[in-house]
Design an enzyme around this catalytic site. Structure first.
Site, PDB file in Angstrom:
ATOM      1  N   HIS A   9       0.793  -1.187   0.000  1.00  0.00           N
ATOM      2  CA  HIS A   9      -0.117  -0.081  -0.180  1.00  0.00           C
ATOM      3  C   HIS A   9       0.972   1.206   0.065  1.00  0.00           C
ATOM      4  O   HIS A   9       1.683   1.420   0.861  1.00  0.00           O
ATOM      5  CB  HIS A   9      -0.992   0.073   1.257  1.00  0.00           C
ATOM      6  N   GLY A  24       2.315   5.291   4.291  1.00  0.00           N
ATOM      7  CA  GLY A  24       1.612   5.658   5.365  1.00  0.00           C
ATOM      8  C   GLY A  24       0.023   5.088   5.505  1.00  0.00           C
ATOM      9  O   GLY A  24      -0.199   4.567   4.254  1.00  0.00           O
ATOM     10  N   GLY A  27      -5.591   7.582   4.275  1.00  0.00           N
ATOM     11  CA  GLY A  27      -6.147   8.850   4.582  1.00  0.00           C
ATOM     12  C   GLY A  27      -4.889   9.738   5.073  1.00  0.00           C
ATOM     13  O   GLY A  27      -5.232  10.768   5.431  1.00  0.00           O
ATOM     14  N   GLY A  29      -2.521  10.952   3.450  1.00  0.00           N
ATOM     15  CA  GLY A  29      -2.200  12.190   2.361  1.00  0.00           C
ATOM     16  C   GLY A  29      -1.475  11.574   1.279  1.00  0.00           C
ATOM     17  O   GLY A  29      -0.419  12.615   0.643  1.00  0.00           O
ATOM     18  N   LYS A  30      -1.027  10.595   0.893  1.00  0.00           N
ATOM     19  CA  LYS A  30      -0.155  10.238   0.086  1.00  0.00           C
ATOM     20  C   LYS A  30      -0.452  10.542  -1.172  1.00  0.00           C
ATOM     21  O   LYS A  30       0.410  11.120  -1.847  1.00  0.00           O
ATOM     22  CB  LYS A  30      -0.132   8.482  -0.009  1.00  0.00           C
ATOM     23  N   SER A  31      -1.572  10.466  -1.498  1.00  0.00           N
ATOM     24  CA  SER A  31      -2.114  10.820  -2.930  1.00  0.00           C
ATOM     25  C   SER A  31      -1.887  12.384  -3.094  1.00  0.00           C
ATOM     26  O   SER A  31      -1.522  12.815  -4.228  1.00  0.00           O
ATOM     27  CB  SER A  31      -3.417  10.365  -3.306  1.00  0.00           C
ATOM     28  N   ASP A  54      -1.917   3.988  -4.629  1.00  0.00           N
ATOM     29  CA  ASP A  54      -2.640   3.127  -3.729  1.00  0.00           C
ATOM     30  C   ASP A  54      -1.880   1.732  -3.953  1.00  0.00           C
ATOM     31  O   ASP A  54      -1.847   1.258  -2.442  1.00  0.00           O
ATOM     32  CB  ASP A  54      -4.043   2.933  -4.045  1.00  0.00           C
ATOM     33  N   GLU A  78      -6.138   8.674  -6.850  1.00  0.00           N
ATOM     34  CA  GLU A  78      -7.486   9.028  -5.990  1.00  0.00           C
ATOM     35  C   GLU A  78      -7.306  10.562  -5.771  1.00  0.00           C
ATOM     36  O   GLU A  78      -6.195  10.937  -5.211  1.00  0.00           O
ATOM     37  CB  GLU A  78      -7.352   8.394  -4.782  1.00  0.00           C
ATOM     38  N   ARG A 109       8.973  15.603  17.491  1.00  0.00           N
ATOM     39  CA  ARG A 109       9.000  16.660  16.731  1.00  0.00           C
ATOM     40  C   ARG A 109      10.012  16.689  15.827  1.00  0.00           C
ATOM     41  O   ARG A 109       9.957  17.010  14.589  1.00  0.00           O
ATOM     42  CB  ARG A 109       9.587  17.967  17.580  1.00  0.00           C
TER      43      ARG A 109
END
Length: 152
Positions: A9, A24, A27, A29-31, A54, A78, A109
């Site tokens: 993935h 990651g 949801g 924020g990869k795409s 994906d 996506e 951080r």
């Protein structure tokens, strides 16, 4: 895939001559990170391309990690909340780095030194954590983190 390959993935892109595997949870924020970087690099008149979104097929070839797209999703990415878009792609790339999108508040951080993403093919990629949804564009963050390696 065989013992020398796996399907994971993630999202694979090329910026200039550097291949990135964005990783990651769903949801994260990869795409969106991929689309942002691809668009910004292309606006600068440089080469940038999507390999896969994906799902990414990984293999070891000549001691390099190669990313390819499964045929069923080739040319698709996506746009979360909007749908699936068609985008120009390339068939494969050699991966140099892994990227993990991170959101504020950043915890920790600062990332661990020599952070790596372990892959199911028995190899790892150096891992960069790149802020998304911040005042710094993802591409500017990558350029700051890799000044000698990402020439755009």
């Amino acid at each position: 895939m065989s013992a020398l390959g796996c399907n994971i993935h993630g999202t694979a892109i090329v910026l200039g001559t550097t291949g990135f595997l964005i990783t990651g949870p769903s949801g994260s924020g990869k795409s969106a990170l991929a689309l942002s970087c691809l668009s910004e690099v292309r606006r600068r008149g440089r080469f940038a391309a999507l390999v896969a979104d994906d799902r990414v097929d990984l293999t070891l070839e000549n001691d390099r990690i190669v990313a390819r797209c499964p045929a069923s999703i080739r040319g698709l990415i996506e746009v979360r909340g909007s749908g699936i878009a068609e985008i120009e792609t390339i068939s494969a790339c050699i991966l140099d780095w892994a990227i993990m999108p991170v959101r504020s508040p950043f915890n920790p951080r600062l990332p661990p030194e020599s952070d790596e993403l372990q892959l199911e093919i028995g190899r790892s990629l150096p891992l960069l954590r790149v802020p998304v949804e911040s005042l710094v564009s993802p591409l500017d963050a990558l350029r700051a983190l890799l000044p000698e390696k990402l020439v755009l």
